[in-house]
Design an enzyme around this catalytic site. Structure first.
Site, PDB file in Angstrom:
ATOM      1  CB  CYS A 116      -0.956  -0.001   1.185  1.00  0.00           C
ATOM      2  SG  CYS A 116      -2.033  -1.418   1.188  1.00  0.00           S
ATOM      3  CG  HIS A 256      -3.159   3.363   2.460  1.00  0.00           C
ATOM      4  ND1 HIS A 256      -3.641   3.040   1.210  1.00  0.00           N
ATOM      5  CD2 HIS A 256      -3.198   2.215   3.182  1.00  0.00           C
ATOM      6  CE1 HIS A 256      -3.952   1.762   1.182  1.00  0.00           C
ATOM      7  NE2 HIS A 256      -3.702   1.229   2.371  1.00  0.00           N
ATOM      8  CG  ASN A 286      -6.435  -0.966   1.537  1.00  0.00           C
ATOM      9  OD1 ASN A 286      -5.805  -0.528   0.583  1.00  0.00           O
ATOM     10  ND2 ASN A 286      -5.860  -1.436   2.633  1.00  0.00           N
TER      11      ASN A 286
HETATM   12  N1  ACO Z   1     -17.909  -8.955   9.957  1.00  0.00           N
HETATM   13  C1  ACO Z   1     -18.341  -9.223  11.192  1.00  0.00           C
HETATM   14  N2  ACO Z   1     -17.504  -9.549  12.219  1.00  0.00           N
HETATM   15  C2  ACO Z   1     -16.180  -9.566  11.928  1.00  0.00           C
HETATM   16  C3  ACO Z   1     -15.663  -9.292  10.645  1.00  0.00           C
HETATM   17  C4  ACO Z   1     -16.604  -8.973   9.639  1.00  0.00           C
HETATM   18  N3  ACO Z   1     -16.226  -8.675   8.368  1.00  0.00           N
HETATM   19  N4  ACO Z   1     -14.326  -9.386  10.687  1.00  0.00           N
HETATM   20  C5  ACO Z   1     -13.990  -9.706  11.949  1.00  0.00           C
HETATM   21  N5  ACO Z   1     -15.111  -9.831  12.697  1.00  0.00           N
HETATM   22  C6  ACO Z   1     -15.224 -10.152  14.112  1.00  0.00           C
HETATM   23  C7  ACO Z   1     -14.013 -10.874  14.631  1.00  0.00           C
HETATM   24  O1  ACO Z   1     -14.123 -12.261  14.382  1.00  0.00           O
HETATM   25  C8  ACO Z   1     -14.081 -10.535  16.118  1.00  0.00           C
HETATM   26  O2  ACO Z   1     -15.019 -11.385  16.731  1.00  0.00           O
HETATM   27  P1  ACO Z   1     -14.731 -11.961  18.216  1.00  0.00           P
HETATM   28  O3  ACO Z   1     -14.672 -10.729  19.092  1.00  0.00           O
HETATM   29  O4  ACO Z   1     -15.897 -12.819  18.433  1.00  0.00           O
HETATM   30  O5  ACO Z   1     -13.414 -12.684  18.113  1.00  0.00           O
HETATM   31  C9  ACO Z   1     -14.654  -9.121  16.148  1.00  0.00           C
HETATM   32  O6  ACO Z   1     -15.284  -8.939  14.858  1.00  0.00           O
HETATM   33  C10 ACO Z   1     -13.609  -8.056  16.355  1.00  0.00           C
HETATM   34  O7  ACO Z   1     -12.516  -8.314  15.478  1.00  0.00           O
HETATM   35  P2  ACO Z   1     -11.234  -7.391  15.448  1.00  0.00           P
HETATM   36  O8  ACO Z   1     -10.264  -7.968  14.463  1.00  0.00           O
HETATM   37  O9  ACO Z   1     -10.769  -7.128  16.833  1.00  0.00           O
HETATM   38  O10 ACO Z   1     -11.869  -6.052  14.878  1.00  0.00           O
HETATM   39  P3  ACO Z   1     -11.203  -4.653  14.723  1.00  0.00           P
HETATM   40  O11 ACO Z   1     -11.987  -3.640  15.429  1.00  0.00           O
HETATM   41  O12 ACO Z   1      -9.716  -4.698  14.971  1.00  0.00           O
HETATM   42  O13 ACO Z   1     -11.424  -4.374  13.168  1.00  0.00           O
HETATM   43  C11 ACO Z   1     -10.165  -4.429  11.130  1.00  0.00           C
HETATM   44  C12 ACO Z   1     -10.854  -5.234  12.204  1.00  0.00           C
HETATM   45  C13 ACO Z   1     -11.203  -3.577  10.424  1.00  0.00           C
HETATM   46  C14 ACO Z   1      -9.522  -5.370  10.114  1.00  0.00           C
HETATM   47  C15 ACO Z   1      -9.100  -3.505  11.772  1.00  0.00           C
HETATM   48  O14 ACO Z   1      -8.293  -4.258  12.652  1.00  0.00           O
HETATM   49  C16 ACO Z   1      -8.222  -2.864  10.764  1.00  0.00           C
HETATM   50  O15 ACO Z   1      -8.642  -2.019  10.007  1.00  0.00           O
HETATM   51  N6  ACO Z   1      -6.916  -3.187  10.756  1.00  0.00           N
HETATM   52  C17 ACO Z   1      -6.003  -2.608   9.832  1.00  0.00           C
HETATM   53  C18 ACO Z   1      -6.176  -3.267   8.533  1.00  0.00           C
HETATM   54  C19 ACO Z   1      -5.518  -2.506   7.442  1.00  0.00           C
HETATM   55  O16 ACO Z   1      -5.599  -1.313   7.372  1.00  0.00           O
HETATM   56  N7  ACO Z   1      -4.845  -3.196   6.558  1.00  0.00           N
HETATM   57  C20 ACO Z   1      -4.182  -2.493   5.526  1.00  0.00           C
HETATM   58  C21 ACO Z   1      -3.583  -3.396   4.667  1.00  0.00           C
HETATM   59  S1  ACO Z   1      -2.463  -2.459   3.726  1.00  0.00           S
HETATM   60  C22 ACO Z   1      -1.658  -3.431   2.601  1.00  0.00           C
HETATM   61  O17 ACO Z   1      -0.479  -3.263   2.429  1.00  0.00           O
HETATM   62  C23 ACO Z   1      -2.401  -4.479   1.851  1.00  0.00           C
END
Ligand code: ACO
Length: 329
Positions: A116, A256, A286
């Site tokens: 990214c 980003h 993203n």
């Molecule tokens: N729908 C419903 N529930 C979900 C989903 C979904 N799509 N995905 C995860 N959950 C659940 C999980 O299983 C978890 O359940 P549990 O509490 O029963 O275990 C709960 O939701 C909370 O999960 P978390 O992972 O703690 O959620 P979080 O608030 O951290 O949000 C997210 C997840 C959106 C992925 C966040 O962590 C994030 O944005 N991280 C950064 C990701 C990012 O920006 N990546 C960039 C990649 S850049 C590149 O180079 C490709």
């Protein structure tokens, strides 16, 4: 060429026609529009057609950028494509784009892979090559067909990403032109590669099959979130300090587009209202290396970026990589 100023002379972007909403995704995996929107700010993303490759999207964005800059394909002698989803492992997508655009044979064409952060890496590289005096006009493109590296049964990743392309033309700035690059800064932190990776399909695990890792994005979302906030804050603070600029002097931050909560954190850190940030992730999700050039193009064309204003570009991605750039429009 040390005293020549280089500027972003034009921009272009392309997004596939097909829109996939959160509600549609909720039919594929156990998720909801409410969960996705509240946790990320994403409402929908674009999905490329099967026959539409990364190079096709890159070419469309580049054509639009050339037109905007008033530069012909023959004038381009450097073409960098930032992507983690090349058409093929070999040759580079940049060479495929070269043929599609009709760039001259003396043009240097290659891909950069910094996930990214790829567009900022490409911009920094192109700027340095132009400053060397050996190249004159560059195309820097970010293009991704991330839909091909997603596990559509994994709700923790497939809801986050989309397909698109963005491009800029970088060249010597004629008097009175806008888009001057003030500075760029790159970082990488290779100690945490496993937090965000595509484990299969490379030379470590070339052949898909039972027991071998998949060719899909895997991510430890919560850890990546923390890194993203810290890295983007560092990248923003360093470049502002390096150029003696106070955050308040930045008119438009183009971050980003990964997650609105990450953008909110950076805004708080810089003590800037979130309205100072250009955000379009609700419509695209993203799009990795395409995210910043797509946002730049929309911000310019919508009048959100105005002549004379100052923009801060800031990104993070797998690697982990991160980086920033300052542009005076
Ligand atoms: N729908 C419903 N529930 C979900 C989903 C979904 N799509 N995905 C995860 N959950 C659940 C999980 O299983 C978890 O359940 P549990 O509490 O029963 O275990 C709960 O939701 C909370 O999960 P978390 O992972 O703690 O959620 P979080 O608030 O951290 O949000 C997210 C997840 C959106 C992925 C966040 O962590 C994030 O944005 N991280 C950064 C990701 C990012 O920006 N990546 C960039 C990649 S850049 C590149 O180079 C490709």
């Amino acid at each position: 060429m040390a005293d020549t100023t280089f500027a972003l002379l034009g921009s272009g972007s392309y997004a596939p026609e097909r829109v996939m909403t959160n509600n549609e995704l909720a039919k594929l995996v156990d998720t909801s529009d409410e969960w996705i929107f509240t946790r990320t700010g994403i409402k929908e993303r674009r999905i490329a057609a099967e026959s539409e490759n990364t190079s096709d999207m890159a070419t469309a964005a580049a054509k639009s950028a050339l037109e905007d800059a008033g530069i012909t394909a023959e004038q381009i002698d450097l073409c960098i494509v930032a992507t983690l989803t090349p058409d093929l492992p070999m040759p580079s997508t940049a060479c495929i784009v070269q043929a599609k655009l009709g760039l001259p044979n003396h043009a240097a064409c290659f891909d950069v892979h910094a996930a990214c952060s790829g567009f900022i890496y490409g911009l920094d590289t192109a700027w340095a090559m132009l400053q060397s005096g050996r190249y004159r006009n560059a195309l820097v493109i970010g293009a991704e067909k991330l839909s091909t590296v997603l596990d559509w049964t994994d709700r923790t990743t497939c809801v986050l990403f989309g397909d698109a392309a963005g491009a800029v033309v970088l060249g010597p700035a004629p008097a009175g032109s806008t888009g001057e690059i003030v500075g760029t800064k790159l970082y990488s932190e290779g100690g945490n590669t496993e937090l965000l990776q595509i484990p299969g399909g490379g030379s470590a695990h070339p052949t898909p099959g039972p027991g071998t890792p998949a060719r899909f994005i895997e991510m430890k979302g919560r850890e990546v979130f923390k890194f993203a906030v810290r890295e983007m804050e560092d990248a923003a603070r360093d470049i502002l300090e390096q150029h003696g600029i106070h955050a308040d002097e930045v008119d438009c931050v183009v971050p980003h587009q990964a997650n609105l909560r990450i953008i909110d954190s950076i805004a708080k850190f810089l003590e800037l209202p979130v309205e100072r940030f250009f955000v379009n992730l609700e419509r695209y999700g993203n799009t990795s290396a395409a995210s910043i050039p797509l946002a730049i193009d929309e911000a310019r064309r919508s009048g959100r970026i105005k002549p004379g204003s100052l923009s801060l570009l800031v990104a993070f991605g797998a690697g982990l990589t991160y980086g920033s750039a300052l542009v005076r429009w």
